[in-house]
Structure formats: C-alpha cells, structure tokens
Design a protein around this motif. Sequence first.
Motif, PDB file in Angstrom:
ATOM      1  N   ILE A   1       0.894  -1.124  -0.203  1.00 53.04           N
ATOM      2  CA  ILE A   1       0.108  -0.187  -0.061  1.00 53.04           C
ATOM      3  C   ILE A   1       0.902   1.269   0.229  1.00 53.04           C
ATOM      4  CG2 ILE A   1      -1.774   1.229   1.358  1.00 53.04           C
ATOM      5  CD1 ILE A   1      -2.821  -1.583   2.465  1.00 53.04           C
ATOM      6  N   ALA A   2       1.818   1.147   0.902  1.00 55.11           N
ATOM      7  CA  ALA A   2       2.749   2.260   0.970  1.00 55.11           C
ATOM      8  C   ALA A   2       3.420   2.616  -0.267  1.00 55.11           C
ATOM      9  CB  ALA A   2       3.723   2.131   2.049  1.00 55.11           C
ATOM     10  N   GLN A   3       3.715   1.569  -1.122  1.00 55.24           N
ATOM     11  CA  GLN A   3       4.410   1.622  -2.483  1.00 55.24           C
ATOM     12  C   GLN A   3       3.432   2.167  -3.469  1.00 55.24           C
ATOM     13  OE1 GLN A   3       7.103  -1.248  -4.543  1.00 55.24           O
ATOM     14  NE2 GLN A   3       5.178  -1.672  -5.570  1.00 55.24           N
ATOM     15  N   ARG A   4       2.167   1.835  -3.528  1.00 59.09           N
ATOM     16  CA  ARG A   4       1.102   2.379  -4.271  1.00 59.09           C
ATOM     17  C   ARG A   4       0.976   3.521  -4.176  1.00 59.09           C
ATOM     18  NH1 ARG A   4      -3.159   0.409  -7.380  1.00 59.09           N
ATOM     19  NH2 ARG A   4      -2.830  -1.897  -6.450  1.00 59.09           N
ATOM     20  N   MET A   5       0.861   4.219  -2.911  1.00 56.29           N
ATOM     21  CA  MET A   5       0.605   5.474  -2.751  1.00 56.29           C
ATOM     22  C   MET A   5       1.951   6.323  -3.194  1.00 56.29           C
ATOM     23  SD  MET A   5      -2.311   5.365  -1.718  1.00 56.29           S
ATOM     24  CE  MET A   5      -3.195   3.739  -1.418  1.00 56.29           C
ATOM     25  N   ALA A   6       3.010   5.883  -2.977  1.00 58.75           N
ATOM     26  CA  ALA A   6       4.218   6.871  -3.586  1.00 58.75           C
ATOM     27  C   ALA A   6       4.062   6.700  -5.068  1.00 58.75           C
ATOM     28  CB  ALA A   6       5.422   6.150  -3.060  1.00 58.75           C
ATOM     29  N   LEU A   7       3.590   5.663  -5.761  1.00 55.86           N
ATOM     30  CA  LEU A   7       3.703   5.608  -7.162  1.00 55.86           C
ATOM     31  C   LEU A   7       2.588   6.433  -7.760  1.00 55.86           C
ATOM     32  CD1 LEU A   7       4.239   1.776  -7.836  1.00 55.86           C
ATOM     33  CD2 LEU A   7       5.734   3.646  -8.373  1.00 55.86           C
ATOM     34  N   CYS A   8       1.510   6.801  -6.808  1.00 56.86           N
ATOM     35  CA  CYS A   8       0.414   7.664  -7.194  1.00 56.86           C
ATOM     36  C   CYS A   8       1.105   9.119  -7.910  1.00 56.86           C
ATOM     37  CB  CYS A   8      -0.454   7.900  -6.389  1.00 56.86           C
ATOM     38  SG  CYS A   8      -1.627   6.762  -5.893  1.00 56.86           S
TER      39      CYS A   8
END
Length: 361
Positions: A325-332
């Motif tokens: 989840i943390a990675q996904r939000m950074a990729l946003c």
Amino acid sequence: MTAPLDLLAGRVLLHAGDCLDVMARLPANSIDACVTDGPYFLPEMEKRFGSANSARASGDRFFAEGAMSKFHGKAAIVGDICNRVETWAAVERVLKPGGYLLAFNAVVPFAHMQIAAEKAGFETRNVLQWLYGTGFPRGKPLGKFIDRQVFGDGLDDDEIERGPVSHSAAFYDEQDIALKPAAEFILMARKPLDGTIGENLIKWGVGALNVNACRIEHATGSSYPANVLHDGSAEVMAAFPADAGGKSVARFFWHPKADARDRAGSDHPTVKPIALMQWLVRLVTSPGQTVLDPFAGSGSTGEAAWREGRNAVLIEIDAQFQADIAQRMALCLAGPEERQRKIIKAKAAEPFAAGSLFAGL
C-alpha cells in the motif's frame, strides 16, 4: 496504539492491525462510505489447502505449506470475517447515517455476507454484478472419475485401453460439477437514515447516489448507471446481444479500461481495476468525503479515493500488504514511465507470485 501511516499528505491514512480493533477506536458516525473487497472464504480454498500436508507446488498459482491458513501465506485471505455480524456492525457504527457500504464477494459466500450485514443494521439497496472474462472451472468430466471410484483396479487391460466403457462413463462423461466463474457480486447496502432522505443529506451529507457523475458515456450519448458492470474483455462483450443497429448493448453498461498499473507491484491475489474502484467511490461519495476500507489489501480503494478527490482510511493486518500500500501511494505521484520502472525494479528480486484468486478455478 500505533499511529496510522500518513500517505499522500494526509489524504490516505493506513492503520496497521486487525480491522475490528482499529474500527473500535474510530469515532462513531465519522466515515462517509465503505468500499471494500474482503476475504471470500471460498469452499474450494478450504478443500485445496485444508489438509495438514498440502504441499507447495512450484508451478501452481496456488500453493500452501501446511494448513489452509497458509494460503498465499496469509491467514486473513481465507478467514470467514466477512460472514460475521460483528464485522459489519463495526463498519455500521463508524459510518454516518445514510452512509453506503459497497462490498465485493464471490457467488457462493455472498448470501452469508449479505445476511451478516443486514443483521448488523444495514439495509440492502441493490446488488451489483461485476462481469469479467477470466477464470476457468476446476471440475473435470465425471465418467472416468466415476469408473475409478466404482471399479478401481477392476477394469481389465482392454477396457482401460479402449477408455471409459461403463454405464457411468457413457452417461456422465459430458457432465461436470462446476461452471466457469465470470461474475462477482457487490453488495450495496446503506446505514439507516436519520429522518427523511432530505433531512439526512442536510445533516450528514450522505444517503444518495451520484448517478450523473457515474453515467455511462458512449457514441450515442450517455446512459443511466445500471447494476451490471463488466471488464470490457472480448469474451464478455461477445455475451451481450446486438441492438437493431448491430451494435453491442454492452456499451450501455459501465466498464473500466484495466491496465498493468492496477496491480502496482502488489502480490495480493484479488487486485481490482483502479477504474472500477474509482467508479464505485464516485457513486457513493462526494469530493472531500472519506472512504473506509477495512480490508485494504493492495490499497486500490485508497488510490481510487485519492484520484477522485476523496480521502481514505485504510486498515490492513498483513505487513507485506501494508508495504504494498505504501508503495502504491508513492507511485500515485509518479509519471507513467517512472511508475513502471519502479514496479519492475521492485518485482525483479521477488519470488513466484500467487496471481489472481480466480485463475485456474
């Protein structure tokens, strides 16, 4: 109590831990909607991974090392928490009056989840169908199977060489025990209103659906949103009839354009298309409102809420998925090329992934 992880400048808050424990600490009547894709507790998962000696198969999409609780290494994925009244009672408590619940589930366990939600106080408003073009039945023709069960080693060499010859084989060889999975259901339920719908909207700001924001655009105009959604795959499109003009009526039912960014590097087995999650978030909330996902998984609800100008409160019990989840939000915040490079880099050294929950079923 551990403070939530602040992501995307506070627009997304990630709570680590059991959803029941976390929701007990959230204020009552504080969340505008819940959009979630919780564990399905599929019977086939129990049968395939329920034995103490179920072995890991390197070439299998599904693998276990021990008991069913180790499906994909995650006990929560196969738990029955979505069938429990206390789960949805906790969600109902934190939602504002008139707040909507949108919850995915598979066909077999869906009724158990719906009944649990209703017992918790929710009112069923509709059931949406999400049609997709992947997955295959795990059943097999029954003729040879029945011969083996009935006759065992009793078949002589000639019979074995000729193939199934018994009455059971002749009668059952074209029959099976499963249909191809091509649909999931989405429960649309609502917390009871505080007064009339007008009074509830004025006081709490929720209770109605944003139908105009979710209309289905097509070449001949736009259509009122329906309770049927699909993935736009050729297989699903072919199942819809053509109208008098020879065009598929599938265009009247909303479908996302899924792409590789939906997974965002996550190994979670039930990742949903971001476009689908955005449509659902848009349907039951307005800009600036807050969406809850107690089974955050890969974080797609959080990304969808952020992209739609909403906020999100996510809860995830598994440390691996918290990192996803943390990675996904950074990729946003990354551009398409940077996003792809980061996903490839993150996945390069990782072991075999479980893949889609429905693949091979």
